[in-house]
Design a protein around this motif. Sequence first.
Motif, PDB file in Angstrom:
ATOM      1  N   ALA A 195       0.833  -1.205   0.000  1.00 21.66           N
ATOM      2  CA  ALA A 195       0.000   0.000   0.000  1.00 21.66           C
ATOM      3  C   ALA A 195       0.872   1.261   0.000  1.00 21.66           C
ATOM      4  N   PHE A 196       1.956   1.226   0.772  1.00 20.12           N
ATOM      5  CA  PHE A 196       2.887   2.360   0.777  1.00 20.12           C
ATOM      6  C   PHE A 196       3.501   2.566  -0.606  1.00 20.12           C
TER       7      PHE A 196
ATOM      8  N   ALA B 107       0.975   4.372  -2.763  1.00 23.70           N
ATOM      9  CA  ALA B 107       0.893   5.778  -2.365  1.00 23.70           C
ATOM     10  C   ALA B 107       2.155   6.521  -2.769  1.00 23.70           C
ATOM     11  N   ASN B 108       3.295   5.864  -2.629  1.00 25.66           N
ATOM     12  CA  ASN B 108       4.574   6.478  -2.984  1.00 25.66           C
ATOM     13  C   ASN B 108       4.628   6.796  -4.470  1.00 25.66           C
ATOM     14  N   ALA B 109       4.206   5.828  -5.302  1.00 26.02           N
ATOM     15  CA  ALA B 109       4.246   6.026  -6.750  1.00 26.02           C
ATOM     16  C   ALA B 109       3.300   7.150  -7.176  1.00 26.02           C
ATOM     17  N   GLU B 110       2.098   7.179  -6.596  1.00 22.20           N
ATOM     18  CA  GLU B 110       1.133   8.226  -6.950  1.00 22.20           C
ATOM     19  C   GLU B 110       1.639   9.605  -6.520  1.00 22.20           C
ATOM     20  N   THR B 111       2.163   9.678  -5.303  1.00 26.70           N
ATOM     21  CA  THR B 111       2.647  10.962  -4.800  1.00 26.70           C
ATOM     22  C   THR B 111       3.860  11.434  -5.577  1.00 26.70           C
TER      23      THR B 111
ATOM     24  N   THR C 280       0.107  12.733   2.844  1.00 25.58           N
ATOM     25  CA  THR C 280       0.036  11.339   2.405  1.00 25.58           C
ATOM     26  C   THR C 280       1.160  10.560   3.072  1.00 25.58           C
ATOM     27  N   GLN C 281       0.817   9.427   3.645  1.00 25.08           N
ATOM     28  CA  GLN C 281       1.838   8.595   4.289  1.00 25.08           C
ATOM     29  C   GLN C 281       2.467   7.697   3.234  1.00 25.08           C
ATOM     30  N   VAL C 282       3.770   7.833   3.038  1.00 21.09           N
ATOM     31  CA  VAL C 282       4.473   7.076   2.001  1.00 21.09           C
ATOM     32  C   VAL C 282       5.407   6.017   2.575  1.00 21.09           C
TER      33      VAL C 282
ATOM     34  N   VAL D 237       4.191  13.147   3.587  1.00 21.81           N
ATOM     35  CA  VAL D 237       4.549  14.296   2.758  1.00 21.81           C
ATOM     36  C   VAL D 237       3.273  15.043   2.363  1.00 21.81           C
ATOM     37  N   SER D 238       3.433  16.322   2.084  1.00 19.69           N
ATOM     38  CA  SER D 238       2.289  17.153   1.727  1.00 19.69           C
ATOM     39  C   SER D 238       2.550  17.894   0.422  1.00 19.69           C
TER      40      SER D 238
END
Length: 335
Positions: free
Chosen positions: A64-65, A68-72, A199-201, A207-208
């Motif tokens: 899941a991280f 989220a990491n890739a999207e962010t 967002t929690q990466v 990060v924001s």
Amino acid sequence: MAMNSLGDLAQNLMLRSYGARIRTEINTLTRELSTGKVADVTKRLRGDFSHLADMDRSLRRLSAFATANAETRLLASASQTSLGIVEQTVTDLSDSLLSVSLSNQAVSHAQAGVKAQGALETMISALNTSVGGRSLFAGVATDQTALASADTLMAGLRSALTGLSTPADIMQAAQDWFDDPAGFAATVYTGSDQSLGSTQVSEDTKVSLNRRADDPAFRDAMRLASVAALAEDPALGLSSTTKTALFEQIGVGLLGARDGVVTLQAEIGDVEGRIEKAATRNGAAKSGLELARGELLSADPYETAIRLEAVQFQLESLYTTTVRNSRLSLVNFLR
């Protein structure tokens, strides 16, 4: 003395049962040898699945991280690109206006007005960028653009500047209109007044990307560009001297606005760096967990091969015995 014996049918069924069991074991060992994993997980773990469940839960969380990491990372990269366009546009416009202020010619004034109009449109287009259907600078209103068109902005500002003739009055009126909740915020900014949350990466990193198109740095750049574009508007009727003074003041002001955009670029750059570090940590943690999980469920290839060879020998022996039994008869016995 009592003697127990098996009839032919019973013996045949027994041999078939042994054969089925041995073939099943061969299939199991062959699968373990090819996959490198034990077939009977319950036996390996002795019924205690808590450690395996904890590993699987951690791997799902890391997955899941990773998403989220890739999207962010994608949103941060796109935001950085948009900021780069704004920064370069502001720099080019500043250089042009400062150059025009030295010539004080009508043709140069007209060209500066056109360039300022184009710069304003470029900035608005960059701030209206969306990625995957998500607007970057509209706050939580990611399903809509952040800004109205340059024409809408110019129309609203024109009404605020009409009738003014001095650079000081024009610049102050423009500042007031951009700061007025009924001005820029009501007619041009179409995003939300609520910024995106963090967002929690990774397990310990958030990060924001919370900058909006109504950020003071963007507003200053658009305000200065729009005033420069309106300087040539017949409705204002500005003199050549006033235009020259305006272009010079705006050109200098744009240098300050550029510094504000550069600060935002550095902020996004820091976010990108933290995302990359989080991705590296997540990857290392995932690799470690996968390795530990593999060792927990792995089948020793050497031991498995020895067991497979022994079971295959048992099957061959069973076939040999079956063949011999099938040849037994009273005639052969009496010979």
